[in-house]
Design an enzyme around this catalytic site. Sequence first.
Site, PDB file in Angstrom:
ATOM      1  N   LYS A  33       0.827  -1.217   0.000  1.00  0.00           N
ATOM      2  CA  LYS A  33       0.000   0.000   0.000  1.00  0.00           C
ATOM      3  C   LYS A  33       0.866   1.274   0.000  1.00  0.00           C
ATOM      4  CE  LYS A  33      -2.148  -1.116   3.809  1.00  0.00           C
ATOM      5  NZ  LYS A  33      -1.431  -2.379   4.083  1.00  0.00           N
ATOM      6  N   ARG A  71      -9.306   0.327   9.482  1.00  0.00           N
ATOM      7  CA  ARG A  71      -8.835  -1.039   9.695  1.00  0.00           C
ATOM      8  C   ARG A  71      -9.812  -1.849  10.523  1.00  0.00           C
ATOM      9  NH1 ARG A  71      -2.849  -0.206   9.165  1.00  0.00           N
ATOM     10  NH2 ARG A  71      -1.748  -2.122   9.604  1.00  0.00           N
ATOM     11  N   ARG A 104      11.318  -6.137   4.270  1.00  0.00           N
ATOM     12  CA  ARG A 104      11.186  -4.665   4.187  1.00  0.00           C
ATOM     13  C   ARG A 104      12.265  -3.978   5.025  1.00  0.00           C
ATOM     14  NH1 ARG A 104       5.384  -2.310   5.134  1.00  0.00           N
ATOM     15  NH2 ARG A 104       5.429  -3.732   6.894  1.00  0.00           N
ATOM     16  N   ARG A 116      11.820  -2.597  10.595  1.00  0.00           N
ATOM     17  CA  ARG A 116      10.807  -2.244  11.596  1.00  0.00           C
ATOM     18  C   ARG A 116      10.719  -3.353  12.641  1.00  0.00           C
ATOM     19  NH1 ARG A 116       5.448  -0.414   8.281  1.00  0.00           N
ATOM     20  NH2 ARG A 116       4.501  -1.528  10.018  1.00  0.00           N
ATOM     21  N   ARG A 132       0.254  -9.920  13.131  1.00  0.00           N
ATOM     22  CA  ARG A 132      -0.389  -8.831  12.378  1.00  0.00           C
ATOM     23  C   ARG A 132      -1.298  -9.406  11.281  1.00  0.00           C
ATOM     24  NH1 ARG A 132       4.527  -5.644  10.406  1.00  0.00           N
ATOM     25  NH2 ARG A 132       3.039  -4.168   9.518  1.00  0.00           N
TER      26      ARG A 132
HETATM   27  P1  ADP Z   1       2.265  -1.894   3.146  1.00  0.00           P
HETATM   28  O1  ADP Z   1       2.284  -0.374   3.125  1.00  0.00           O
HETATM   29  O2  ADP Z   1       1.030  -2.469   2.513  1.00  0.00           O
HETATM   30  O3  ADP Z   1       2.517  -2.462   4.521  1.00  0.00           O
HETATM   31  P2  ADP Z   1       4.812  -1.633   1.680  1.00  0.00           P
HETATM   32  O4  ADP Z   1       4.468  -0.714   0.564  1.00  0.00           O
HETATM   33  O5  ADP Z   1       5.617  -1.099   2.818  1.00  0.00           O
HETATM   34  O6  ADP Z   1       3.469  -2.394   2.233  1.00  0.00           O
HETATM   35  O7  ADP Z   1       5.560  -2.896   1.011  1.00  0.00           O
HETATM   36  C1  ADP Z   1       6.037  -3.973   1.814  1.00  0.00           C
HETATM   37  C2  ADP Z   1       7.393  -4.441   1.271  1.00  0.00           C
HETATM   38  O8  ADP Z   1       7.212  -5.047  -0.011  1.00  0.00           O
HETATM   39  C3  ADP Z   1       8.394  -3.315   1.074  1.00  0.00           C
HETATM   40  O9  ADP Z   1       9.677  -3.818   1.404  1.00  0.00           O
HETATM   41  C4  ADP Z   1       8.306  -2.983  -0.426  1.00  0.00           C
HETATM   42  O10 ADP Z   1       9.546  -2.502  -0.914  1.00  0.00           O
HETATM   43  C5  ADP Z   1       7.953  -4.347  -1.027  1.00  0.00           C
HETATM   44  N1  ADP Z   1       7.037  -4.256  -2.168  1.00  0.00           N
HETATM   45  C6  ADP Z   1       5.965  -3.426  -2.287  1.00  0.00           C
HETATM   46  N2  ADP Z   1       5.320  -3.653  -3.445  1.00  0.00           N
HETATM   47  C7  ADP Z   1       5.992  -4.656  -4.071  1.00  0.00           C
HETATM   48  C8  ADP Z   1       5.809  -5.360  -5.312  1.00  0.00           C
HETATM   49  N3  ADP Z   1       4.775  -5.085  -6.132  1.00  0.00           N
HETATM   50  N4  ADP Z   1       6.682  -6.334  -5.626  1.00  0.00           N
HETATM   51  C9  ADP Z   1       7.686  -6.646  -4.786  1.00  0.00           C
HETATM   52  N5  ADP Z   1       7.923  -6.037  -3.606  1.00  0.00           N
HETATM   53  C10 ADP Z   1       7.083  -5.044  -3.245  1.00  0.00           C
HETATM   54  P1  AMP Z   2       1.206  -0.169   9.312  1.00  0.00           P
HETATM   55  O1  AMP Z   2       2.377   0.734   9.139  1.00  0.00           O
HETATM   56  O2  AMP Z   2       0.000   0.256   8.517  1.00  0.00           O
HETATM   57  O3  AMP Z   2       1.551  -1.618   9.092  1.00  0.00           O
HETATM   58  O4  AMP Z   2       0.760  -0.014  10.841  1.00  0.00           O
HETATM   59  C1  AMP Z   2       1.651  -0.332  11.909  1.00  0.00           C
HETATM   60  C2  AMP Z   2       0.856  -0.515  13.198  1.00  0.00           C
HETATM   61  O5  AMP Z   2       0.206   0.714  13.563  1.00  0.00           O
HETATM   62  C3  AMP Z   2      -0.284  -1.561  13.153  1.00  0.00           C
HETATM   63  O6  AMP Z   2       0.174  -2.889  13.365  1.00  0.00           O
HETATM   64  C4  AMP Z   2      -1.188  -1.065  14.303  1.00  0.00           C
HETATM   65  O7  AMP Z   2      -0.669  -1.397  15.594  1.00  0.00           O
HETATM   66  C5  AMP Z   2      -1.070   0.469  14.148  1.00  0.00           C
HETATM   67  N1  AMP Z   2      -2.120   1.008  13.239  1.00  0.00           N
HETATM   68  C6  AMP Z   2      -1.921   1.588  12.011  1.00  0.00           C
HETATM   69  N2  AMP Z   2      -3.101   1.936  11.476  1.00  0.00           N
HETATM   70  C7  AMP Z   2      -4.060   1.585  12.350  1.00  0.00           C
HETATM   71  C8  AMP Z   2      -5.488   1.655  12.354  1.00  0.00           C
HETATM   72  N3  AMP Z   2      -6.169   2.199  11.318  1.00  0.00           N
HETATM   73  N4  AMP Z   2      -6.149   1.176  13.432  1.00  0.00           N
HETATM   74  C9  AMP Z   2      -5.488   0.659  14.481  1.00  0.00           C
HETATM   75  N5  AMP Z   2      -4.154   0.520  14.542  1.00  0.00           N
HETATM   76  C10 AMP Z   2      -3.431   0.992  13.490  1.00  0.00           C
END
Ligand code: ADP
Ligand code: AMP
Length: 217
Positions: free
Chosen positions: A13, A87, A126, A159, A170
């Site tokens: 995302k 969420r 990541r 992270r 998660r």
């Molecule tokens: P989210 O915001 O949904 O948690 P991220 O955008 O942080 O996900 O992506 C999670 C990991 O996957 C990151 O390390 C990113 O670089 C990698 N990633 C994101 N999109 C792709 C893709 N289409 N193909 C391969 N790796 C990806």
């Molecule tokens: P994310 O970066 O989106 O993976 O979020 C990291 C963490 O933040 C999650 O595992 C939750 O603990 C908290 N968090 C982020 N967004 C929300 C939400 N909309 N509602 C509740 N907790 C959230």
Amino acid sequence: MTIVLLGAPGAGKGTQCKHIVARYGLLHLSSGDILRRQRAEGTELGKKAQSDMDSGVLVSDDIIVEMMIEAIRRAPDIGFILDGFPRTVNQAVELDKSLASNRQDIDAVLNLKVDDRTVAERMTGRRSCPQCGAVYHIRNLRPKVDEICDNDGVKLVQRTDDSPEVVAHRLETYRQQTEPVVDYYKKTRVVYNIDANKDADEVSNSIFEKLNALAKV
Ligand code: ADP
Ligand code: AMP
């Protein structure tokens, strides 16, 4: 334009939001990024969220809804894209109420669909920059120099909630509390499913196709 981007943690995302912002100029509002900023600044909100985030459970709806509605209130007229919020169904209902009270609505709900195995691999691989927040992947989206951010030369970090144990937690939280949000939107709006298993540029192209078609309507 107001967009909600749904998908499991690690679905891509944040990565796709960067592409959408570059193309359409919307404001990217990521609840996870806002919470991490609050933690880094040591605010009360950041302290309250800390233990929930580290153990992979959701922060309480009250805290999140207030935080995100305040962020939306300050968004520019061109619009915004929500990433990681709502969420829970309760958050989605509160978002609808708040938008309706300002005569706003959601223009598009996009749902990034990824296989379980891919999601786990994306999260554990990541790496992010503690300074500018740029996101990389140890195999898929590597920085130019290993472990160093392209933007500012700072050493990348993993992270704490991307460890295999917390990732499993998660994903469980996502299944139980966030998948019902997709059903909520299917009942109230059109949800566009996007195959997000492909590489990042291909996923962006699928998203742009949908958004361009909507913009023409
Ligand atoms: P989210 O915001 O949904 O948690 P991220 O955008 O942080 O996900 O992506 C999670 C990991 O996957 C990151 O390390 C990113 O670089 C990698 N990633 C994101 N999109 C792709 C893709 N289409 N193909 C391969 N790796 C990806
Ligand atoms: P994310 O970066 O989106 O993976 O979020 C990291 C963490 O933040 C999650 O595992 C939750 O603990 C908290 N968090 C982020 N967004 C929300 C939400 N909309 N509602 C509740 N907790 C959230």
